[in-house]
Design a protein around this motif. Structure first.
Motif, PDB file in Angstrom:
ATOM      1  N   SER A 154       0.794  -1.181  -0.097  1.00  0.00           N
ATOM      2  CA  SER A 154       0.136   0.026   0.002  1.00  0.00           C
ATOM      3  C   SER A 154       0.994   1.237   0.010  1.00  0.00           C
ATOM      4  CB  SER A 154      -0.938   0.118   1.305  1.00  0.00           C
ATOM      5  OG  SER A 154      -0.173   0.276   2.296  1.00  0.00           O
ATOM      6  N   PHE A 155       0.221   2.487  -0.457  1.00  0.00           N
ATOM      7  CA  PHE A 155       1.010   3.449  -0.245  1.00  0.00           C
ATOM      8  C   PHE A 155       1.248   4.069   1.031  1.00  0.00           C
ATOM      9  CE2 PHE A 155      -1.131   5.009  -4.732  1.00  0.00           C
ATOM     10  CZ  PHE A 155      -0.355   4.121  -5.321  1.00  0.00           C
ATOM     11  N   GLN A 156       0.583   3.787   1.973  1.00  0.00           N
ATOM     12  CA  GLN A 156       0.600   4.092   3.164  1.00  0.00           C
ATOM     13  C   GLN A 156       1.853   3.410   3.841  1.00  0.00           C
ATOM     14  OE1 GLN A 156      -2.708   3.418   6.034  1.00  0.00           O
ATOM     15  NE2 GLN A 156      -1.458   3.374   7.616  1.00  0.00           N
ATOM     16  N   GLN A 157       2.042   2.073   3.572  1.00  0.00           N
ATOM     17  CA  GLN A 157       3.366   1.243   3.731  1.00  0.00           C
ATOM     18  C   GLN A 157       4.385   1.912   3.318  1.00  0.00           C
ATOM     19  OE1 GLN A 157       1.621  -2.664   2.866  1.00  0.00           O
ATOM     20  NE2 GLN A 157       2.271  -3.283   4.885  1.00  0.00           N
ATOM     21  N   LEU A 158       4.437   2.352   1.901  1.00  0.00           N
ATOM     22  CA  LEU A 158       5.445   3.022   1.356  1.00  0.00           C
ATOM     23  C   LEU A 158       5.972   4.140   2.294  1.00  0.00           C
ATOM     24  CD1 LEU A 158       7.544   2.962  -1.126  1.00  0.00           C
ATOM     25  CD2 LEU A 158       5.654   4.180  -2.257  1.00  0.00           C
ATOM     26  N   PRO A 165      14.601   6.680   6.437  1.00  0.00           N
ATOM     27  CA  PRO A 165      15.152   6.173   5.191  1.00  0.00           C
ATOM     28  C   PRO A 165      16.563   5.564   5.794  1.00  0.00           C
ATOM     29  CG  PRO A 165      15.393   8.624   5.585  1.00  0.00           C
ATOM     30  CD  PRO A 165      14.437   8.296   6.620  1.00  0.00           C
ATOM     31  N   GLU A 166      16.644   4.229   5.203  1.00  0.00           N
ATOM     32  CA  GLU A 166      17.797   3.802   5.285  1.00  0.00           C
ATOM     33  C   GLU A 166      18.169   2.986   3.958  1.00  0.00           C
ATOM     34  OE1 GLU A 166      17.254   0.372   8.398  1.00  0.00           O
ATOM     35  OE2 GLU A 166      17.040   2.124   9.807  1.00  0.00           O
ATOM     36  N   ILE A 181      14.590  -3.075 -10.379  1.00  0.00           N
ATOM     37  CA  ILE A 181      15.355  -2.791  -9.242  1.00  0.00           C
ATOM     38  C   ILE A 181      15.690  -1.229  -9.045  1.00  0.00           C
ATOM     39  CG2 ILE A 181      17.260  -3.609  -8.014  1.00  0.00           C
ATOM     40  CD1 ILE A 181      17.055  -6.273  -9.356  1.00  0.00           C
ATOM     41  N   ARG A 182      15.532  -0.734  -7.777  1.00  0.00           N
ATOM     42  CA  ARG A 182      15.998   0.636  -7.680  1.00  0.00           C
ATOM     43  C   ARG A 182      16.923   0.618  -6.582  1.00  0.00           C
ATOM     44  NH1 ARG A 182      14.129   0.844 -11.963  1.00  0.00           N
ATOM     45  NH2 ARG A 182      12.917   2.468 -12.920  1.00  0.00           N
ATOM     46  N   TYR A 183      18.148   1.143  -6.398  1.00  0.00           N
ATOM     47  CA  TYR A 183      19.018   1.150  -5.132  1.00  0.00           C
ATOM     48  C   TYR A 183      18.792   2.600  -4.583  1.00  0.00           C
ATOM     49  CZ  TYR A 183      21.069  -2.951  -7.431  1.00  0.00           C
ATOM     50  OH  TYR A 183      21.318  -4.125  -7.964  1.00  0.00           O
ATOM     51  N   ILE A 184      18.542   2.441  -3.026  1.00  0.00           N
ATOM     52  CA  ILE A 184      18.217   3.710  -2.173  1.00  0.00           C
ATOM     53  C   ILE A 184      19.335   3.880  -1.235  1.00  0.00           C
ATOM     54  CG2 ILE A 184      16.671   4.693  -1.034  1.00  0.00           C
ATOM     55  CD1 ILE A 184      15.563   4.260  -3.921  1.00  0.00           C
ATOM     56  N   ALA A 188      17.414  11.596  -1.385  1.00  0.00           N
ATOM     57  CA  ALA A 188      17.249  11.950  -2.633  1.00  0.00           C
ATOM     58  C   ALA A 188      16.916  10.898  -3.489  1.00  0.00           C
ATOM     59  CB  ALA A 188      18.326  12.852  -3.293  1.00  0.00           C
ATOM     60  N   ASP A 189      17.445   9.547  -3.319  1.00  0.00           N
ATOM     61  CA  ASP A 189      17.050   8.596  -3.980  1.00  0.00           C
ATOM     62  C   ASP A 189      15.693   8.286  -3.730  1.00  0.00           C
ATOM     63  OD1 ASP A 189      19.505   8.138  -5.151  1.00  0.00           O
ATOM     64  OD2 ASP A 189      20.225   6.891  -3.479  1.00  0.00           O
ATOM     65  N   TRP A 190      15.102   8.404  -2.752  1.00  0.00           N
ATOM     66  CA  TRP A 190      13.591   7.911  -2.420  1.00  0.00           C
ATOM     67  C   TRP A 190      12.859   9.009  -3.216  1.00  0.00           C
ATOM     68  CZ3 TRP A 190      11.022   3.998  -0.698  1.00  0.00           C
ATOM     69  CH2 TRP A 190      11.758   3.296   0.189  1.00  0.00           C
ATOM     70  N   ASN A 191      13.166  10.200  -3.233  1.00  0.00           N
ATOM     71  CA  ASN A 191      12.460  11.188  -3.898  1.00  0.00           C
ATOM     72  C   ASN A 191      12.293  10.859  -5.306  1.00  0.00           C
ATOM     73  OD1 ASN A 191      11.680  12.428  -1.402  1.00  0.00           O
ATOM     74  ND2 ASN A 191      13.406  13.716  -1.342  1.00  0.00           N
ATOM     75  N   ARG A 192      13.446  10.422  -5.767  1.00  0.00           N
ATOM     76  CA  ARG A 192      13.597  10.231  -7.233  1.00  0.00           C
ATOM     77  C   ARG A 192      12.819   9.065  -7.797  1.00  0.00           C
ATOM     78  NH1 ARG A 192      18.537  12.099  -7.434  1.00  0.00           N
ATOM     79  NH2 ARG A 192      19.395  10.085  -6.594  1.00  0.00           N
TER      80      ARG A 192
END
Length: 364
Positions: A154-158, A165-166, A181-184, A188-192
Motif C-alpha cells: 500500500s501507499f501508506q506502507q510505502l 530512510p535507510e 530494481i532501484r538502489y536507495i 534524494a534516491d527515495w524522492n527520485r
C-alpha cells in the motif's frame, strides 16, 4: 521428439501478464539472434523453433562442436507437420507464461500448461512468494545465512518506509535484467524513485524492500523440478552482472568452481544450502511446473570482517544462463572458459579460453 523454444521475453511477459503481448524490441532481437540456443541442450533430432532457420544455421557454425544435431524449424514449417503429431509433441520453453502458451497453441501445439498452471507458475515466480515461502525456510535456525525481504502493498506502507530512510533495494515482484530494481542510499534516491515505487504497487500489487547488502560476489545454483515433486541439483553457476544485467558465465568443472568460491564460502555451506533448497522445494512444484529453475545467491560483507551467504536473492522458475553454461562439456581435464553474450551487429554467444586471473577479476 521435442520442440524447444527460446523466449527471452519471458520475465517481461510475467510482469505484464496479458495476451496479446508484444515484447520490447530488445527482447525480440534477442530471440531472433539467439533462438538457436536450445541446440546446446536439446536431444538429437529434436526441433528448435526459430524465427529464421537460415540465420540460426549461420549462428551455430562457430559453435558446431558444442551443439546437438537438431532440426531448426520456423512457425511456417510447423504448418507442414502432421497435426496429430504436433498436437501431442512435448514442448520445452525457456520459461512458461501466458504469452508463450498462447503462441504455441495458435501453432497447433496442445501440450502446454493450463491457464491454472500458468497462474500458479507466475505466482511462484514472484519475489513476494519467494520472500514469504522459501527464504524463511532457508534461514530458519541457520546462523551462517543472511537475508531479508519485506513486502509492502500500500501507499501508506510505502510512506512509513520513507519516514526513517535507510539504504535499501526496492524490487518489483516481477521484472528482468535489473529493470525492476532501484538502489536507495539517500533521501534524494527515495524522492527520485517514489513515483516508480507507487507505479509498481499500483500495477503489480506489491513492492519488495530489501537491505542494501555490501555484495562481495554473485553466484547461483541450478536445479530441475521433476514430475514426482522431487528436485535435482544440477550444479553451480558463477556469473557476472552489471546493473542487474547478465554479462557472462564461467565454464568449468564443479571441482574448479568450488575452488574458485572457496575464498568466499566453504564447501559445507554450499552443501547445506543445496540440501535446504532441495528439501524446501520438494513437492512444491508438483503438478505445477516440471523443468529447470535457478536460484541466485550472493556472498556479502557484514561489516565486522565476516562474510555471510545470502541463499536466495531470487528464484528464477525457468531455464537460466547458468543452465546454458552447464550444458557445455566441463570436466577437470578441460581448461576454464568464459561464456558471454556479446552485442556487435547482433547478439552473439561467445566461448573463449581465458586465464583464471581474468575470471577472478571479471567474474569473482
Amino acid at each position: 521428439m521435442k520442440l524447444h523454444v527460446f523466449n527471452p521475453e519471458h520475465d517481461i511477459s510475467l510482469a505484464t501478464n496479458v495476451w496479446p503481448f508484444t515484447a520490447p524490441h530488445a527482447a525480440r532481437r534477442l530471440r531472433a539472434d539467439l533462438g538457436f540456443l536450445p541446440a546446446l541442450w536439446a536431444g538429437p533430432a529434436d526441433l528448435v523453433l526459430v524465427p529464421d532457420t537460415e540465420a540460426a544455421l549461420e549462428s551455430v557454425r562457430h559453435l558446431a562442436r558444442y551443439v546437438k544435431d537438431v532440426v531448426f524449424v520456423s512457425p511456417a514449417d510447423l504448418g507442414s507437420v502432421d497435426k496429430q503429431m504436433l498436437s501431442g509433441m512435448e514442448v520445452d520453453v525457456w520459461g512458461w507464461d501466458k504469452a508463450i502458451a498462447h503462441e504455441l497453441r495458435k501453432l497447433g501445439l496442445t501440450n502446454v500448461p493450463s491457464d491454472q498452471q500458468l497462474s500458479l507458475i507466475r505466482n511462484v515466480s514472484s519475489r513476494v512468494w519467494c520472500a514469504r515461502n522459501l527464504l524463511p525456510r532457508l534461514l530458519h535456525g541457520n546462523e551462517q545465512l543472511v537475508g531479508k525481504a519485506v513486502c509492502i502493498s500500500s501507499f501508506q506502507q510505502l510512506d512509513e518506509q520513507m519516514v526513517k530512510p535507510e539504504p535499501c533495494v526496492l524490487k518489483a515482484p516481477w521484472s528482468c535484467s535489473g529493470r525492476g530494481i532501484r538502489y536507495i542510499s539517500s533521501e534524494a534516491d527515495w524522492n527520485r524513485n517514489l513515483s516508480w515505487a507507487r507505479n509498481v504497487i499500483r500495477q503489480q500489487g506489491a513492492l519488495m524492500v530489501e537491505p542494501y547488502y555490501n555484495k562481495v560476489v554473485d553466484f547461483g545454483m541450478e536445479f530441475v523440478a521433476l514430475a514426482d515433486g522431487s528436485v535435482s541439483y544440477e550444479g553451480l553457476s558463477l556469473f557476472k552482472t552489471v546493473g542487474g544485467a547478465y554479462v557472462g558465465s564461467v565454464l568449468a568443472s564443479e571441482t574448479d568452481k568450488l575452488r574458485m568460491l572457496s575464498k568466499y564460502v566453504g564447501q559445507k555451506q554450499i552443501e547445506l544450502v543445496i540440501s535446504l533448497i532441495t528439501s524446501s522445494m520438494h513437492g512444491v512444484l508438483q503438478e505445477i511446473y516440471e523443468g529447470p529453475f535457478g536460484i541466485d545467491m550472493m556472498v556479502v560483507a557484514m561489516g565486522n570482517g565476516r562474510l555471510a551467504l545470502h541463499p536466495c536473492v531470487e528464484l528464477n522458475l525457468r531455464r537460466t544462463m547458468g543452465h546454458v553454461a552447464l550444458s557445455f562439456d566441463c570436466n577437470d581435464q578441460l581448461p576454464t572458459r568464459l561464456m558471454q553474450i556479446a552485442l556487435t551487429d547482433k547478439y552473439r554467444l561467445r566461448v573463449s579460453l581465458t586465464g583464471e586471473n581474468l575470471i577472478n577479476n571479471s567474474i569473482l
